[in-house]
Scaffold this motif. Structure first.
Motif, PDB file in Angstrom:
ATOM      1  N   PRO A   1       1.071   6.431   7.311  1.00  0.00           N
ATOM      2  CA  PRO A   1       0.541   5.899   6.046  1.00  0.00           C
ATOM      3  C   PRO A   1       0.576   6.934   4.935  1.00  0.00           C
ATOM      4  O   PRO A   1       0.532   8.145   5.176  1.00  0.00           O
ATOM      5  N   GLU A   2       0.645   6.439   3.711  1.00  0.00           N
ATOM      6  CA  GLU A   2       0.618   7.316   2.542  1.00  0.00           C
ATOM      7  C   GLU A   2      -0.827   7.662   2.178  1.00  0.00           C
ATOM      8  O   GLU A   2      -1.785   7.095   2.725  1.00  0.00           O
ATOM      9  N   ALA A   3      -0.956   8.564   1.246  1.00  0.00           N
ATOM     10  CA  ALA A   3      -2.291   8.965   0.791  1.00  0.00           C
ATOM     11  C   ALA A   3      -2.971   7.786   0.095  1.00  0.00           C
ATOM     12  O   ALA A   3      -2.353   7.101  -0.728  1.00  0.00           O
TER      13      ALA A   3
ATOM     14  N   GLU B   1      -2.350   3.595 -10.279  1.00  0.00           N
ATOM     15  CA  GLU B   1      -1.380   4.477  -9.636  1.00  0.00           C
ATOM     16  C   GLU B   1      -0.284   4.960 -10.584  1.00  0.00           C
ATOM     17  O   GLU B   1       0.439   5.896 -10.266  1.00  0.00           O
ATOM     18  N   ARG B   2      -0.111   4.297 -11.720  1.00  0.00           N
ATOM     19  CA  ARG B   2       0.910   4.685 -12.706  1.00  0.00           C
ATOM     20  C   ARG B   2       2.307   4.728 -12.073  1.00  0.00           C
ATOM     21  O   ARG B   2       3.036   5.725 -12.167  1.00  0.00           O
TER      22      ARG B   2
ATOM     23  N   MET C   1      -8.080  -1.650  -1.223  1.00  0.00           N
ATOM     24  CA  MET C   1      -6.755  -1.570  -0.621  1.00  0.00           C
ATOM     25  C   MET C   1      -6.834  -1.729   0.894  1.00  0.00           C
ATOM     26  O   MET C   1      -5.964  -2.374   1.509  1.00  0.00           O
ATOM     27  N   ALA C   2      -7.868  -1.166   1.507  1.00  0.00           N
ATOM     28  CA  ALA C   2      -8.021  -1.314   2.955  1.00  0.00           C
ATOM     29  C   ALA C   2      -8.240  -2.777   3.338  1.00  0.00           C
ATOM     30  O   ALA C   2      -7.691  -3.256   4.335  1.00  0.00           O
ATOM     31  N   VAL C   3      -9.028  -3.508   2.546  1.00  0.00           N
ATOM     32  CA  VAL C   3      -9.249  -4.927   2.832  1.00  0.00           C
ATOM     33  C   VAL C   3      -7.966  -5.720   2.636  1.00  0.00           C
ATOM     34  O   VAL C   3      -7.638  -6.619   3.423  1.00  0.00           O
TER      35      VAL C   3
ATOM     36  N   GLY D   1       0.797  -1.218   0.000  1.00  0.00           N
ATOM     37  CA  GLY D   1       0.000   0.000   0.000  1.00  0.00           C
ATOM     38  C   GLY D   1       0.828   1.264   0.000  1.00  0.00           C
ATOM     39  O   GLY D   1       0.292   2.353   0.235  1.00  0.00           O
ATOM     40  N   ARG D   2       2.149   1.155  -0.266  1.00  0.00           N
ATOM     41  CA  ARG D   2       3.060   2.305  -0.270  1.00  0.00           C
ATOM     42  C   ARG D   2       3.767   2.375  -1.616  1.00  0.00           C
ATOM     43  O   ARG D   2       4.392   1.405  -2.039  1.00  0.00           O
TER      44      ARG D   2
END
Length: 356
Positions: free
Chosen positions: A174-176, A260-261, A187-189, A119-120
């Protein structure tokens, strides 16, 4: 009883080219052969090869596609006397060229996979760069590996999922999250899943590995990998019921990673960083060795040259009488003390002799 030889198959790249030339999707090929779409993807990537009856059916289908693609050749009535010189063989790739080719093939997808695991964004890029830097340092070993892409992928996953990142100041917060609400929910799951389940889910439903390969890469048994996969799918379906279908889950994972590219660094930058890191650790090892040699020499120089016995501890002496203190005075001694105190301190009176 001799075993019949396996039916020959074209190279993985040729398998995909024949399927695309025949305007067939992986799902259509899987339906004709009787396997899953993930299995066809694994055959075309070269990770696995079909066996038994499925191999024969797959080879027959590819042969049919090759015959349909081959154009009709005109009949030659007269023998041709022109000689065609054979093309010179292509020169072998240098180690740097082979490394750059592997990096260009694997790095973009690996960054997206590492993002699904952590997630980063920055950690995903760093994990892939570190994995390829280690691969360049061990290139003689990686170049002859049967699956170089799998070697780099396993190294990147191990670095990305390391628990020590939580102690780094830049990764404490955490990142945005993703901009889209559905992407944020997925993403949270994913981040709530245990690390082994998340890694198994990404390898199977994201990368497209089969179950035995997923189990081998996660260092688990096949039943254990299957259990992790089912638990991860159930956890996602409980929070996001629309992703209960594995095909829809695969599509959403692909879209989430592609939104996210994320971009990886250029191959020369990675190779230069790997060489710089190798030089740093080599110099550090040399400096430590020199310091260790200097410390040993100083110890040898200052050490005593002969044996000096230690001083024996003191022995206890027996038979010494106990120390007696002065006791209280008696009445006669008290009277004497008072009498002495009352006398003149300059001495007795001098006596004068009488003359006769």
């Amino acid at each position: 009883m001799k075993q019949s030889p396996a039916t020959p198959l074209p190279s993985p790249k040729e398998r995909r080219r024949l399927r695309e030339a025949g305007s067939l999707t992986q799902a259509q090929v899987a339906e004709r052969v009787g396997v899953t779409r993930e299995m066809v993807r694994a055959w075309e990537s070269g990770r696995t090869n079909p066996r038994g009856r499925k191999r024969e059916v797959y080879a027959k289908l590819l042969g049919t596609l090759a015959e349909e693609e081959e154009p009709r050749r005109p009949e030659v009535t007269e023998p041709q006397e022109t000689l065609v010189e054979p093309a010179p063989p292509a020169p072998p790739l240098t180690p740097a060229q082979a490394f750059d080719a592997l990096y260009a093939f694997c790095a973009p997808a690996l960054v997206r996979q590492a993002y699904l695991l952590t997630g980063r964004r920055e950690l995903a890029r760093e994990s892939v760069e570190r994995a390829f830097q280690l691969a360049w340092q061990r290139w003689p070993e990686v170049a002859v590996d049967r699956d170089p892409a799998g070697w780099v992928r396993a190294t990147a996953y191990e670095y990305a999922l390391s628990p020590w990142h939580r102690f780094r100041p830049r990764y404490r917060h955490p990142e945005a999250p993703p901009a889209d609400a559905s992407d944020r929910a997925l993403m949270a799951v994913l981040l709530r899943l245990p690390t082994p389940q998340r890694r198994t889910l990404v390898l199977y439903d994201g990368v497209g590995l089969d179950l035995p390969e997923t189990a081998a890469e996660t260092e688990a048994s096949t039943p254990a990998a299957a259990g992790r996969l089912m638990n991860a799918r159930e956890a996602i379906a409980a929070r996001l019921p629309e992703l209960s279908d594995p095909a829809e889950l695969h599509r959403r994972l692909t879209e989430l990673a592609a939104t996210e590219r994320l971009r990886a660094a250029k191959p020369p930058v990675v190779r230069t960083g790997s060489e710089r890191r190798a030089r740093f650790w080599t110099r550090a090892a040399i400096a430590f060795t020199v310091a260790l040699i200097g410390t040993t020499a100083l110890t040898v120089r200052t050490a005593p040259t002969h044996y000096e016995p230690p001083i024996a501890p003191g022995a206890e002496i027996q038979g010494v009488p106990e120390r007696v203190a002065q006791g209280p005075l008696s009445e006669a001694e008290v009277d004497l003390r008072e009498k002495l105190r009352g006398e003149m301190t300059s001495g007795p009176v001098r006596l004068t002799p009488l003359s006769r």
